[in-house]
Write a protein that holds these residues in place. Structure first.
Motif, PDB file in Angstrom:
ATOM      1  N   LEU A 173      10.173  -3.222  -0.466  1.00 40.95           N
ATOM      2  CA  LEU A 173       8.712  -3.297  -0.419  1.00 40.95           C
ATOM      3  C   LEU A 173       8.269  -3.853   0.934  1.00 40.95           C
ATOM      4  CD1 LEU A 173       6.381  -2.710  -2.446  1.00 40.95           C
ATOM      5  CD2 LEU A 173       6.257  -5.163  -2.815  1.00 40.95           C
ATOM      6  N   ILE A 187      10.040 -13.772  -1.902  1.00 43.05           N
ATOM      7  CA  ILE A 187       8.752 -13.157  -2.230  1.00 43.05           C
ATOM      8  C   ILE A 187       7.625 -13.838  -1.458  1.00 43.05           C
ATOM      9  CG2 ILE A 187       7.044 -12.956  -4.077  1.00 43.05           C
ATOM     10  CD1 ILE A 187       9.350 -12.300  -5.989  1.00 43.05           C
ATOM     11  N   VAL A 230      12.268  -6.406  -3.500  1.00 48.88           N
ATOM     12  CA  VAL A 230      11.386  -7.165  -2.614  1.00 48.88           C
ATOM     13  C   VAL A 230      11.578  -6.726  -1.159  1.00 48.88           C
ATOM     14  CG1 VAL A 230      10.747  -9.465  -1.819  1.00 48.88           C
ATOM     15  CG2 VAL A 230      11.450  -9.119  -4.194  1.00 48.88           C
ATOM     16  N   ILE A 249       3.708  -9.742  -4.913  1.00 47.67           N
ATOM     17  CA  ILE A 249       4.948  -9.104  -5.345  1.00 47.67           C
ATOM     18  C   ILE A 249       5.408  -9.794  -6.628  1.00 47.67           C
ATOM     19  CG2 ILE A 249       7.308  -8.509  -4.700  1.00 47.67           C
ATOM     20  CD1 ILE A 249       6.438  -8.944  -1.757  1.00 47.67           C
ATOM     21  N   GLU A 307       5.381 -11.779   1.030  1.00 45.56           N
ATOM     22  CA  GLU A 307       3.949 -11.643   0.726  1.00 45.56           C
ATOM     23  C   GLU A 307       3.092 -11.971   1.940  1.00 45.56           C
ATOM     24  OE1 GLU A 307       2.823 -13.987  -2.640  1.00 45.56           O
ATOM     25  OE2 GLU A 307       3.478 -12.460  -4.086  1.00 45.56           O
TER      26      GLU A 307
END
Lengths: 290, 328
Positions: free
Chosen positions: A186, A66, A183, A77, A70
Motif C-alpha cells: 500500500l 502502519i 502495508v 491503514i 500513514e
C-alpha cells in the motif's frame, strides 16, 4: 588510475552533483509529512487481531509500520483478522440473505464506516484488509481488501488483484508476513512517485544502462582498427551531385478510419470494484477465498 | 637513381619537415647529384647484391644503407602520373601513434612503454585513381502517411507520390591501391588523401622511402573503384528521396562512364610493433597522419571500463529517479 579518473571525470562530476542535489532535497523534504485531518474516528487502533494470529511483538511491529506509512502516504491503514461467521451481520445489513461471497465485503465496509476511518475526513482516504480464518458454510476462508477515497481512485482492478496476490504470497510464510506485505505494498502504490506516474521502474534503468554499456564496449572494440572517415561525397567534384530532375508528383490519397477501442480498468485508471456501502459511502476493493 | 650529396657524397633524401631534399650528413639542402641505378642485382653505390621483391621500385641497400630508386620501374609503362610527397615526418608519425594509443582506452597501458618497434618505414603505395561520370536515373512510388484522431476514431491518410530523379555525379579520383601486399580494408580506412597536394611525378620525392610499382593493371583493379562509385551513387540518390514512409522502386539505373585513370604514388608510414611476442602493424597516412591498425586489447581494462560505465549509468539513473520522486 590517473587515466581512469581523467576518462570518467564527466561521470564522476555528474554523479557528485546529482548526489548532492538528491541528499539536499531529501533533507529539505524529509519533514514534509501528511497531517491527519479527521478527528471523528472512534479509535486510534489500527490492528484488530480478533483471530489472534499475531504475537504481541508482531502486532506492535505492525502498528509502528502502519503509523509510519500513514504519515508518508496520508491514508488510514486498517487490518482486521476474524475467526467467526460473518453471515449474521451481512444478512442484517442487507435485510435479506446475502450471498456468501459478499459477507466479507459487507463486514469490511461496515467496519471502516462504523469506526469513521479516513485520513483526510470521515469516511475519507484509507484502506482496510479483513482476513477471516473461519470457514464459512461453503468451507472457504474469505479475505477482502477494501479501498476508500484516494486509495479507491488509485486502485484499478489489476492493482487490487496484485495486492491480494502479494498478501497471499506472504501468507505462505506467516500471517505476519502477509499483513506486513499489505502495508508495504500500500505504501508503495500510494507513494508520491507512484502517484505522479513519474517513477521509472528499476528494470528500465538497468536495461538502459546495460544497453548503453553494450554499445560503448562494442563500438570501442570494433573501432580498435580505426574509423572510416570518407563519406559518399568525398570523391564527388564540387561536393554534390548535379540534379537534372527532381520531381515528386502527387498522384492520389485515401483515408481509412477505425474506431479506437478504449481499454477498461487498465493503466492508471483506478476505482476498481467500486460500490456503495449500506452507510452510503463509496468503497472499492476486492478479495477472494482459500 | 641514387641521390648523392655534391658536398659530402652522403645520401640525400626527401625531408617532409623541410619540404626539400636534405643531406643528413652535412645538413645541405638541394645538394643532390642523381646517379642512375639500372641494375636489379647490384647496388650502384657499394656493389652489394640486392634481394628485391617482385614489385619493388624503391628500396634501401641492406649493406650500405643508401636509398635507391629502380629507374626502370618508374619509367615507361611504370611511370606514375602523380605523386603525393610525404608531409608527415617520421617523428610526427610516431607522435600521432602515441596520441592514438592514448585514445584507445582498451589498449594495455604497458603497450606504450613495453612495445618495441621492429619495423618503421615510409612507403609510397601504388594507387590507381579513377574518374567516373555516374548517370543516375530513378523512378519510383512513395507514400506518406498521416494519422490523426477525432473523438474515438483514428484516421489514416495515405498519399501516393510519383518520384523521379535524374542526376549526374562527377567522381574525381576514386582511389584503389594496386599493391597485393597492402590490405584493402586498411587502405580504404587510410582515406581520404587531400588531392590538392598531388604533384606531377618527380623521382626525387621517393629518395628516403620504399615503394612498389603497380602489382596489377588499372583494368584488373577497376571493379573495386566501380563498386565504390556505385555505392556512393546509391547513397547520394537515397539522400534526395526523403520524407516518405515507404518507397517502391519502379526503375533504377546507375550507369558509370570511365573518364580517366591516374597512376599515383601515395605516402604511408608502416610501423610494426612487437609486444609480448606478437606483432602489431600500424599504418599512418603519410599526408594526414590518420592512424589505422589493431592494437592489443586488455580484457581487464575492457571489464573495468565497461563495468564502471555500467555502475555510473545505474547511479545516475537511480539518482535522477530519486530526485524526480522527491520533487513530485
Amino acid at each position: 588510475m590517473k587515466q581512469y579518473i581523467h576518462y570518467f571525470r564527466f561521470f564522476l562530476i555528474v554523479i557528485a552533483v546529482l548526489l548532492f542535489v538528491f541528499l539536499g532535497l531529501r533533507l529539505l523534504v524529509k519533514n514534509e509529512e501528511f497531517i491527519r485531518m479527521n478527528d471523528q474516528t472512534l479509535t486510534t487502533e489500527r490492528v484488530f487481531d480478533y483471530a489472534d494470529k499475531l504475537s504481541d511483538e508482531e502486532e506492535n511491529a505492525l502498528r509502528e509500520l502502519i503509523k509510519e506509512t500513514e504519515r508518508k502516504i496520508g491514508c488510514d491503514i486498517v487490518l482486521v483478522t476474524e475467526n467467526k461467521s460473518l453471515k449474521e451481520q451481512a444478512d442484517k445489513d442487507r435485510g435479506y440473505e446475502a450471498y456468501i461471497e459478499d459477507y466479507i465485503m459487507i463486514y469490511a465496509d461496515n467496519f471502516y464506516d462504523n469506526q469513521i476511518f479516513g485520513f483526510d475526513k470521515p469516511y475519507g482516504d484509507g484502506a482496510i484488509f479483513v482476513d477471516n480464518w473461519f470457514r464459512e458454510a461453503d468451507g472457504y476462508q474469505y479475505y477482502w481488501f477494501s479501498t476508500s477515497g484516494k486509495v479507491m481512485d488509485r486502485y484499478s482492478n489489476e492493482m487490487i488483484e496484485h495486492m491480494n496476490q502479494v498478501i497471499l504470497d506472504g501468507l505462505s510464510v506467516s500471517p505476519y508476513q502477509a499483513y506486513e506485505n499489505y502495508v508495504k505494498q500500500l505504501g508503495k502504490d500510494m507513494s508520491a512517485g507512484a502517484l505522479s506516474g513519474l517513477s521509472i521502474p528499476s528494470y528500465i534503468i538497468v536495461l538502459v544502462a546495460l544497453l548503453i554499456t553494450a554499445i560503448y564496449t562494442a563500438v570501442f572494440l570494433i573501432q580498435n582498427n580505426g574509423r572510416k572517415t570518407t563519406v559518399a561525397t568525398t570523391y564527388v567534384n564540387g561536393g554534390k551531385p548535379n540534379l537534372n530532375q527532381v520531381q515528386d508528383i502527387f498522384l492520389t490519397k485515401h483515408i481509412t478510419t477505425r474506431v479506437i477501442e478504449t481499454s477498461s480498468g487498465g493503466g492508471r485508471q483506478g476505482g476498481g470494484g467500486g460500490h456503495i456501502s449500506s452507510g452510503g459511502h463509496s468503497h472499492g476493493g476486492g478479495g477472494g477465498r482459500r | 637513381m641514387i641521390y648523392k650529396c655534391n658536398n659530402c657524397g652522403g645520401n640525400v633524401i626527401y625531408s617532409p619537415e623541410k619540404k626539400a631534399m636534405h643531406c643528413s650528413h652535412c645538413d645541405s639542402l638541394e645538394s643532390q647529384n642523381p646517379t642512375p641505378q639500372n641494375s636489379l642485382e647490384q647496388c650502384a653505390n657499394c656493389g652489394a647484391p640486392l634481394k628485391l621483391e617482385e614489385f619493388t621500385s624503391a628500396y634501401k641497400c641492406e649493406h650500405c644503407g643508401v636509398y635507391f630508386i629502380l629507374d626502370e620501374k618508374v619509367s615507361g609503362v611504370y611511370l606514375p602520373h602523380l605523386i603525393l610527397p610525404f608531409q608527415v615526418s617520421r617523428a610526427e608519425a610516431k607522435e600521432k601513434l602515441k596520441q592514438e594509443f592514448k585514445k584507445r582506452i582498451f589498449t594495455p597501458l604497458a603497450f606504450l612503454s613495453e612495445a618495441s618497434l621492429s619495423k618503421m618505414e615510409g612507403s609510397y603505395v601504388p594507387f590507381f585513381l579513377y574518374d567516373y561520370t555516374s548517370q543516375v536515373d530513378f523512378e519510383g512510388k512513395g507514400s506518406k502517411v498521416r494519422v490523426w484522431r477525432t473523438g474515438n476514431k483514428e484516421h489514416t491518410e495515405t498519399s501516393i507520390y510519383s518520384i523521379q530523379r535524374n542526376m549526374t555525379i562527377d567522381f574525381d579520383k576514386i582511389p584503389v591501391d594496386a599493391s597485393i601486399k597492402m590490405n584493402d580494408s586498411v587502405m580504404d580506412l587510410m582515406e581520404p588523401y587531400q588531392y590538392q597536394s598531388l604533384e606531377a611525378f618527380q623521382e626525387k620525392y621517393m629518395s628516403g622511402f620504399f615503394s612498389e610499382f603497380y602489382n596489377k593493371t588499372a583494368e584488373e583493379m577497376k571493379n573495386r573503384a566501380m563498386d565504390k562509385a556505385g555505392r556512393d551513387s546509391e547513397t547520394l540518390l537515397q539522400e534526395t528521396i526523403q520524407g516518405y514512409s515507404s518507397v517502391t522502386t519502379l526503375h533504377k539505373d546507375i550507369h558509370l562512364m570511365e573518364d580517366k585513370i591516374h597512376y599515383a604514388l601515395l605516402p604511408v608510414w608502416i610501423y610494426d610493433f612487437r609486444f609480448r611476442s606478437k606483432t602489431f602493424q600500424f599504418h599512418v597516412n603519410g599526408q594526414t597522419g590518420k592512424v589505422i591498425g589493431k592494437s592489443p586489447i586488455s580484457i581487464s581494462k575492457v571489464l573495468l571500463y565497461s563495468g564502471s560505465l555500467f555502475v555510473f549509468l545505474l547511479s545516475i539513473g537511480f539518482l535522477i529517479r530519486g530526485i524526480m520522486e522527491v520533487f513530485s
